[in-house]
Design a protein around this motif. Structure first.
Motif, PDB file in Angstrom:
ATOM      1  N   LYS A 226     -38.328 -77.137  11.806  1.00  0.00           N
ATOM      2  CA  LYS A 226     -39.216 -77.512  12.869  1.00  0.00           C
ATOM      3  C   LYS A 226     -39.732 -76.712  13.830  1.00  0.00           C
ATOM      4  N   ARG A 227     -38.763 -75.851  14.311  1.00  0.00           N
ATOM      5  CA  ARG A 227     -39.159 -74.719  15.339  1.00  0.00           C
ATOM      6  C   ARG A 227     -38.680 -73.676  14.826  1.00  0.00           C
ATOM      7  N   PHE A 228     -37.333 -73.723  14.512  1.00  0.00           N
ATOM      8  CA  PHE A 228     -36.578 -72.502  14.347  1.00  0.00           C
ATOM      9  C   PHE A 228     -35.383 -73.053  13.270  1.00  0.00           C
ATOM     10  N   GLY A 229     -35.134 -72.214  12.109  1.00  0.00           N
ATOM     11  CA  GLY A 229     -33.944 -72.946  11.314  1.00  0.00           C
ATOM     12  C   GLY A 229     -33.164 -71.510  10.813  1.00  0.00           C
ATOM     13  N   SER A 230     -32.194 -71.896  10.045  1.00  0.00           N
ATOM     14  CA  SER A 230     -31.027 -71.015   9.245  1.00  0.00           C
ATOM     15  C   SER A 230     -30.740 -71.470   7.919  1.00  0.00           C
ATOM     16  N   ILE A 231     -30.518 -70.894   7.138  1.00  0.00           N
ATOM     17  CA  ILE A 231     -30.023 -71.092   5.860  1.00  0.00           C
ATOM     18  C   ILE A 231     -28.679 -71.253   5.800  1.00  0.00           C
ATOM     19  N   ALA A 232     -27.884 -70.077   5.896  1.00  0.00           N
ATOM     20  CA  ALA A 232     -26.379 -70.233   5.315  1.00  0.00           C
ATOM     21  C   ALA A 232     -25.387 -69.714   6.787  1.00  0.00           C
ATOM     22  N   ALA A 233     -24.490 -70.193   7.120  1.00  0.00           N
ATOM     23  CA  ALA A 233     -23.784 -69.886   8.036  1.00  0.00           C
ATOM     24  C   ALA A 233     -22.269 -69.883   7.509  1.00  0.00           C
ATOM     25  N   GLN A 234     -21.830 -68.738   7.283  1.00  0.00           N
ATOM     26  CA  GLN A 234     -20.601 -68.636   6.521  1.00  0.00           C
ATOM     27  C   GLN A 234     -19.407 -68.106   7.419  1.00  0.00           C
ATOM     28  N   ASP A 235     -18.154 -68.798   7.180  1.00  0.00           N
ATOM     29  CA  ASP A 235     -17.045 -68.706   8.179  1.00  0.00           C
ATOM     30  C   ASP A 235     -15.871 -67.947   7.821  1.00  0.00           C
ATOM     31  N   ARG A 236     -16.221 -67.055   7.147  1.00  0.00           N
ATOM     32  CA  ARG A 236     -14.834 -65.840   6.504  1.00  0.00           C
ATOM     33  C   ARG A 236     -14.388 -65.355   7.926  1.00  0.00           C
ATOM     34  N   ARG A 237     -13.035 -65.279   8.183  1.00  0.00           N
ATOM     35  CA  ARG A 237     -12.309 -65.216   9.358  1.00  0.00           C
ATOM     36  C   ARG A 237     -11.559 -63.951   9.421  1.00  0.00           C
ATOM     37  N   SER A 238     -11.294 -63.375   8.261  1.00  0.00           N
ATOM     38  CA  SER A 238     -10.499 -62.186   8.323  1.00  0.00           C
ATOM     39  C   SER A 238     -11.024 -61.337   7.067  1.00  0.00           C
ATOM     40  N   LEU A 239     -10.562 -59.954   6.910  1.00  0.00           N
ATOM     41  CA  LEU A 239     -10.994 -58.839   6.027  1.00  0.00           C
ATOM     42  C   LEU A 239     -10.229 -59.456   4.799  1.00  0.00           C
ATOM     43  N   GLN A 266     -15.842 -64.438  11.964  1.00  0.00           N
ATOM     44  CA  GLN A 266     -16.023 -63.161  12.517  1.00  0.00           C
ATOM     45  C   GLN A 266     -16.231 -61.916  11.655  1.00  0.00           C
ATOM     46  N   TYR A 267     -15.821 -62.552  10.154  1.00  0.00           N
ATOM     47  CA  TYR A 267     -16.071 -61.466   9.045  1.00  0.00           C
ATOM     48  C   TYR A 267     -16.905 -62.237   8.117  1.00  0.00           C
ATOM     49  N   SER A 268     -17.928 -63.081   8.597  1.00  0.00           N
ATOM     50  CA  SER A 268     -18.951 -63.665   7.709  1.00  0.00           C
ATOM     51  C   SER A 268     -19.507 -62.821   6.608  1.00  0.00           C
ATOM     52  N   ARG A 269     -19.628 -63.297   5.354  1.00  0.00           N
ATOM     53  CA  ARG A 269     -20.382 -62.462   4.260  1.00  0.00           C
ATOM     54  C   ARG A 269     -21.123 -63.066   3.490  1.00  0.00           C
ATOM     55  N   ILE A 270     -22.507 -62.662   3.471  1.00  0.00           N
ATOM     56  CA  ILE A 270     -23.539 -63.100   2.669  1.00  0.00           C
ATOM     57  C   ILE A 270     -24.329 -62.252   2.110  1.00  0.00           C
ATOM     58  N   VAL A 271     -24.656 -62.350   0.704  1.00  0.00           N
ATOM     59  CA  VAL A 271     -25.243 -61.489   0.264  1.00  0.00           C
ATOM     60  C   VAL A 271     -26.434 -62.336  -0.755  1.00  0.00           C
ATOM     61  N   TYR A 272     -27.668 -61.497  -0.558  1.00  0.00           N
ATOM     62  CA  TYR A 272     -28.850 -61.956  -1.441  1.00  0.00           C
ATOM     63  C   TYR A 272     -29.313 -60.989  -2.287  1.00  0.00           C
ATOM     64  N   SER A 273     -29.281 -61.465  -3.768  1.00  0.00           N
ATOM     65  CA  SER A 273     -29.651 -60.321  -4.793  1.00  0.00           C
ATOM     66  C   SER A 273     -30.886 -60.992  -5.630  1.00  0.00           C
ATOM     67  N   TYR A 274     -31.920 -60.312  -5.864  1.00  0.00           N
ATOM     68  CA  TYR A 274     -33.034 -60.640  -6.711  1.00  0.00           C
ATOM     69  C   TYR A 274     -33.625 -62.149  -6.442  1.00  0.00           C
ATOM     70  N   THR A 275     -33.717 -62.266  -4.932  1.00  0.00           N
ATOM     71  CA  THR A 275     -34.180 -63.554  -4.433  1.00  0.00           C
ATOM     72  C   THR A 275     -35.558 -63.326  -3.843  1.00  0.00           C
ATOM     73  N   TYR A 276     -36.379 -64.287  -4.053  1.00  0.00           N
ATOM     74  CA  TYR A 276     -37.716 -64.570  -3.454  1.00  0.00           C
ATOM     75  C   TYR A 276     -37.727 -65.082  -2.107  1.00  0.00           C
ATOM     76  N   PHE A 277     -38.324 -64.564  -1.230  1.00  0.00           N
ATOM     77  CA  PHE A 277     -38.596 -65.320   0.314  1.00  0.00           C
ATOM     78  C   PHE A 277     -39.894 -65.458   0.690  1.00  0.00           C
ATOM     79  N   ASP A 278     -40.368 -66.631   0.792  1.00  0.00           N
ATOM     80  CA  ASP A 278     -41.444 -66.916   1.356  1.00  0.00           C
ATOM     81  C   ASP A 278     -41.613 -66.228   2.618  1.00  0.00           C
TER      82      ASP A 278
END
Length: 348
Positions: A226-239, A266-278
């Motif tokens: 509605k005003r501001f949003g977010s897709i993914a929140a990833q919770d990786r905590r160590s290497l 702290q060590y969140s990991r998210i990768v987008y590949s070949y993805t279309y963004f509006d």
């Protein structure tokens, strides 16, 4: 945004296809002679759920309850068209269950809990217990069905409005042609290895979240911000953790502005590949959740060959890496979730 998280409960919070092949059995160590023997499911059992009464059961939970603990059969629960208004739990002792719907537009399970709602014990549910469907078992799969949480959409900063449609906490879970509908915290991708194919995931704030090790392939990610949003929140905590979210050949649509990823751990990991963004991506693209934590130095946020009018903003943060093929390769194939061992080639 300042340093205040969008999320107010970060750790108190996630057509008829052919039947899936039986998953490969887990490797179990024999106690004799250090040999290995294979122990896994044998055969199929079919259960039909029909809300109109023309099946074995009229509720999905009743069908799940009919599966014995320590189940060792591939159980396919055929869920006929209808809106099933119930809260469903698949316990950890009931592996090898498939929910087979008649299409995500016609077979739906929905409930309406929010994090601030009281639970059976009178205490607030908090986010993880709000899920309309919770799966704690391993080797779960779902096809051609939708899961919804119908709680109203909150504005950023509103407390207690987290409302999950689905929580997956079991290992080796497969989803194909499924829909996940909600607003804040729609899909709790909590723990384990998971593969989502041709799914539709809708929400507004952190609507894919948790510490799963998951691949999202050919999915549509739709924002209702509605005003501001977010897709993914990833919770990786160590290497040492192998967790993370890999999005491959997806489409990001809807309303913005929104961050594409947030460093829940702290060590969140998210990768987008070949993805279309509006054209809905916020300036900078990514958020480190807590600007005093230096997560922008420890999180791994990657982009590889993404496109569309919002793609430039996805590459906007200096700490979001533009990957080359060698760096992106581990996040492009089902091997990211060890899928060669439990996902049939035709399903990947």
């Amino acid at each position: 945004m300042g340093s205040r998280p969008l999320h107010n409960d970060c750790h108190g919070k996630g057509g008829n296809a052919s039947l899936p092949p039986p998953p490969p059995p887990p490797l179990v160590n024999s106690t004799k002679g250090h040999h290995h023997k294979w122990v896994g499911p044998s055969g199929y059992r079919h259960i039909t759920v029909d809300i109109g009464g023309d099946g074995d059961y009229i509720s999905v939970q009743a069908a799940v309850d009919a599966v014995p603990d320590n189940n060792m059969v591939n159980v396919v629960i055929h869920i006929r068209p209808g809106l099933y208004i119930e809260k469903v739990v698949v316990p950890a002792l009931k592996p090898y269950i498939t929910f087979e719907g008649a299409g995500r537009e016609v077979t739906m399970i929905e409930w309406h809990d929010r994090a601030s709602d009281p639970g059976p014990d009178g205490e607030q549910l908090r986010t993880y217990r709000t899920a309309s469907v919770t799966v704690l078992a391993n080797y779960f799969s779902a096809r051609n069905i939708s899961f919804k949480n119908t709680a109203p959409a909150p504005l950023p900063g509103m407390q207690g409005w987290q409302a999950a449609a689905f929580r997956i906490s079991g290992d080796k879970a497969y989803f194909s042609g499924c829909g996940f509908y909600g607003h804040q915290d729609t899909l709790c991708d909590d723990a384990g290895r998971h593969y989502f194919k041709d799914c539709y995931i809708q929400g507004s704030i952190d609507f894919i979240f948790g510490n799963g090790r998951s691949m999202y392939k050919d999915c549509e990610i739709h924002s209702t911000a509605k005003r501001f949003g977010s897709i993914a929140a990833q919770d990786r905590r160590s290497l040492d953790e192998k967790t993370g979210f890999a999005f491959v050949n997806c489409r990001v649509t809807g309303k913005g502005p929104l961050y594409v990823g947030r460093a829940m751990g702290q060590y969140s990991r998210i990768v987008y590949s070949y993805t279309y963004f509006d054209d809905i991506v916020a300036h900078g693209g990514w958020d480190d959740w807590d600007h005093n934590s230096n997560k922008n130095k420890t999180a791994f946020f990657g982009v590889y060959k993404c496109w569309g009018p919002g793609a430039a903003a996805v590459r906007g943060a200096s700490w979001a890496k533009e990957l080359n093929y060698d760096m992106a390769h581990p996040f492009l194939a089902k091997s990211f979730v060890n899928g060669r061992h439990w996902i049939a080639p035709a399903d990947a």
